[in-house]
Write an enzyme that holds these catalytic residues in place. Sequence first.
Site, mmCIF file in Angstrom:
data_model
loop_
_atom_site.group_PDB
_atom_site.id
_atom_site.type_symbol
_atom_site.label_atom_id
_atom_site.label_comp_id
_atom_site.label_asym_id
_atom_site.label_seq_id
_atom_site.Cartn_x
_atom_site.Cartn_y
_atom_site.Cartn_z
ATOM 1 N N SER A 139 0.852 -1.188 0.000
ATOM 2 C CA SER A 139 0.000 0.000 0.000
ATOM 3 C C SER A 139 0.883 1.232 0.000
ATOM 4 O O SER A 139 2.028 1.192 0.466
ATOM 5 C CB SER A 139 -0.890 0.008 1.247
ATOM 6 O OG SER A 139 -1.571 1.239 1.380
ATOM 7 N N TYR A 152 -1.669 -0.902 10.793
ATOM 8 C CA TYR A 152 -1.817 -1.211 9.371
ATOM 9 C C TYR A 152 -0.711 -0.556 8.555
ATOM 10 O O TYR A 152 -0.060 -1.217 7.726
ATOM 11 C CB TYR A 152 -3.184 -0.756 8.853
ATOM 12 C CG TYR A 152 -3.324 -0.946 7.360
ATOM 13 C CD1 TYR A 152 -3.536 -2.212 6.834
ATOM 14 C CD2 TYR A 152 -3.210 0.124 6.479
ATOM 15 C CE1 TYR A 152 -3.625 -2.407 5.460
ATOM 16 C CE2 TYR A 152 -3.311 -0.053 5.107
ATOM 17 C CZ TYR A 152 -3.519 -1.322 4.604
ATOM 18 O OH TYR A 152 -3.596 -1.506 3.245
#
Length: 256
Positions: A139, A152
């Site tokens: 990501s 995360y």
Amino acid sequence: MNNVGLITGASSGIGKELARIHAEKKRDLVIVARRESELNELKQALEQAHGVSVKVIAKDLTKPDSGKEIREELDREGINVDYLFNNAGFGGRGNFHEQEWGMLSGMIDLNIKSLTELCHLFLPGMVKRSKGKVLNTSSTAGFMPGPLQAVYFATKAYVNSFSKAIASELEGSGVTVTALCPGAVATEFADTADLSDTSLFENAATPRSTAEKGYAAMEAGKLEVITEFGLKVMIKAGIPFTPERVGMNMIKKMQA
């Protein structure tokens, strides 16, 4: 089975689109996720549309030894994995100290431990055959700290670093490793992470366009692909010159 691609998180989103792209290229598949009914529906659709063979493995990758169990099942059936798509992962919004440890621990197990274990299990065979490609779904979150998603963002920083390091180790082996680094994508991730109502997902990319860019980068043997041009400019040319507290406050506001 030939040119087998093992895809985790294949029941929806980017993983499902990666499976479709792989099948469109007449390459066989092993699709993995917790939801067996969705996997079986995908198997039937891909086999009918493209004439490929698709094996379903329903597995919770946060559980101990799940990767080993997958490897042992494929070994028993004589299936070699030529393409490994580590796509499964999830996030969760909130202040770190207020979040449930069970959820955070599961996030670390899935986003980091399972991805690392599957690479460790399947890379030796690829190297032995001098053939293989790995696509690790990371990501753009991996390029910065992420208040309100501290764990995360940190897991994706690990994926970025790990993917590039082993890619370097594998140079000349016939095996490549690519990190797929999208921004916001219109998948179930937003709902799971409680982010669907934030500005972060106002102009989310489609799973198909993200998967296409990731698959193409993997085939080209690139180290990484940041799927949105504007994000690439921001990450490579903007963030290094932005004071950290300013950058973190921007991230916090986008997720509030």
